[in-house]
Design an enzyme around this catalytic site. Structure first.
Site, PDB file in Angstrom:
ATOM      1  N   SER A   1       0.864  -1.179   0.000  1.00 52.60           N
ATOM      2  CA  SER A   1       0.000   0.000   0.000  1.00 52.60           C
ATOM      3  C   SER A   1       0.899   1.226   0.000  1.00 52.60           C
ATOM      4  O   SER A   1       2.041   1.173   0.482  1.00 52.60           O
ATOM      5  CB  SER A   1      -0.882   0.013   1.251  1.00 52.60           C
ATOM      6  OG  SER A   1      -1.507   1.270   1.433  1.00 52.60           O
TER       7      SER A   1
ATOM      8  N   TYR B   1      -1.799  -0.615  10.210  1.00 50.64           N
ATOM      9  CA  TYR B   1      -1.874  -1.004   8.803  1.00 50.64           C
ATOM     10  C   TYR B   1      -0.656  -0.461   8.050  1.00 50.64           C
ATOM     11  O   TYR B   1      -0.014  -1.182   7.273  1.00 50.64           O
ATOM     12  CB  TYR B   1      -3.169  -0.473   8.193  1.00 50.64           C
ATOM     13  CG  TYR B   1      -3.374  -0.812   6.744  1.00 50.64           C
ATOM     14  CD1 TYR B   1      -3.836  -2.070   6.362  1.00 50.64           C
ATOM     15  CD2 TYR B   1      -3.116   0.126   5.741  1.00 50.64           C
ATOM     16  CE1 TYR B   1      -4.024  -2.385   5.030  1.00 50.64           C
ATOM     17  CE2 TYR B   1      -3.305  -0.184   4.407  1.00 50.64           C
ATOM     18  CZ  TYR B   1      -3.760  -1.438   4.063  1.00 50.64           C
ATOM     19  OH  TYR B   1      -3.945  -1.745   2.738  1.00 50.64           O
TER      20      TYR B   1
ATOM     21  N   LYS C   1       2.307  -2.679   6.195  1.00 48.78           N
ATOM     22  CA  LYS C   1       2.603  -2.583   4.767  1.00 48.78           C
ATOM     23  C   LYS C   1       4.042  -2.148   4.510  1.00 48.78           C
ATOM     24  O   LYS C   1       4.648  -2.538   3.505  1.00 48.78           O
ATOM     25  CB  LYS C   1       1.609  -1.639   4.090  1.00 48.78           C
ATOM     26  CG  LYS C   1       0.177  -2.181   4.069  1.00 48.78           C
ATOM     27  CD  LYS C   1       0.098  -3.555   3.408  1.00 48.78           C
ATOM     28  CE  LYS C   1      -1.327  -4.053   3.276  1.00 48.78           C
ATOM     29  NZ  LYS C   1      -1.410  -5.371   2.601  1.00 48.78           N
TER      30      LYS C   1
END
Length: 264
Positions: free
Chosen positions: A157, A170, A174
């Site tokens: 991401s 998150y 990533k």
């Protein structure tokens, strides 16, 4: 050697895609199946996988450009060690091997400041987004190395390149996927195995629904993009097709950013 359409032909390739029942994972699975790959679909719920397999089979009948084999389904929760460790061996036993692994399954159970994040949310995010791909890549990478070829594609991401406020765990997970990609590329390259990752920006999926459907969040995000819009899952699938194919035979350890022109 001159360019040929066969560079993108995946007939005979055995591919495992996690998080394949919807969103980016489904779009990748359909794209690779339509290119001729024998696909193994995995996600947590059998019902979603069955529906995805039916849709891919129907899409193959409509296209008629290549014979599409009905996908095989493998329910698994990659955040659970036992599931993650058994998934690749199960696929190898069913398909006779594995040529491409797409680590797409992801989780983000919390939205808020990292400083206030509860430990369970941190553990779940890292287990799904980083430990699961690590375990799957270990198993697939060993088999591919013994076969002298293969490709691992990690879905990262842009949040792994720049800090995502309110999506801290998150973002950290990533960033870890990006470094996992680079380390594995260095280790597995001599055995003929390529490892790359795709870093999407904002894409319209159920996973990103809050970001897409909340105007005060969505508007500033798309305003930063040169294309002034968010993406669609099929716009990520094309990159996965490239990385799975011989067209990318000299590419490894790289991060493909697909964000509509936020980072240019």
């Amino acid at each position: 050697m001159a360019y040929a359409d066969t560079d993108f032909d995946l007939r005979g390739k055995r591919v495992l895609i996690t998080g394949a029942s919807r969103g980016i994972g489904y779009a990748i699975a359909e794209r690779l199946a339509l290119a001729g790959a024998r696909t193994a679909l995995s996600s947590r719920k059998r019902e979603g996988l069955e529906e995805a397999a039916q849709k891919i089979t129907a899409a193959g009948k409509e296209s008629r450009s290549v014979s599409v084999e009905e996908p095989m389904i493998f329910p698994a929760n990659v955040s659970r060690t036992d599931d993650a460790r058994s998934l690749v061996p199960n696929v190898i036993a069913a398909l006779g091997g594995i040529d491409v692994l797409v680590n797409n399954a992801g989780s983000n159970p919390s939205f808020g400041p990292l400083i206030d994040l509860e430990e369970w949310a941190w553990d779940k995010t890292l287990a799904t987004n980083l430990k699961g791909p690590f375990l799957l890549s270990q198993a697939a990478g060993k088999w591919m190395s013994g076969n002298g070829a293969g490709a691992i594609i990690n879905i990262a991401s842009v949040g792994g390149l720049d800090p995502s406020v309110m999506l801290g765990a998150y973002s950290v997970s990533k960033a870890g996927i990006i470094m996992l990609t680079k380390v594995l590329a260095a280790e597995l390259g001599p055995a003929g195995v390529r490892v790359n990752c795709i870093a999407p920006g904002l894409v319209e999926t159920r996973f990103a629904d809050h970001l897409v459907s909340t105007p005060e969040i969505h508007a500033p995000l798309v305003a930063r993009a040169a294309l002034r819009r968010h993406g669609q899952p099929n716009e990520i699938a094309g990159a996965a097709h490239y990385l799975a194919s011989e067209a990318s035979s000299f590419m490894t350890g790289q991060v493909m950013v697909i964000d509509g022109g936020v980072r240019y």
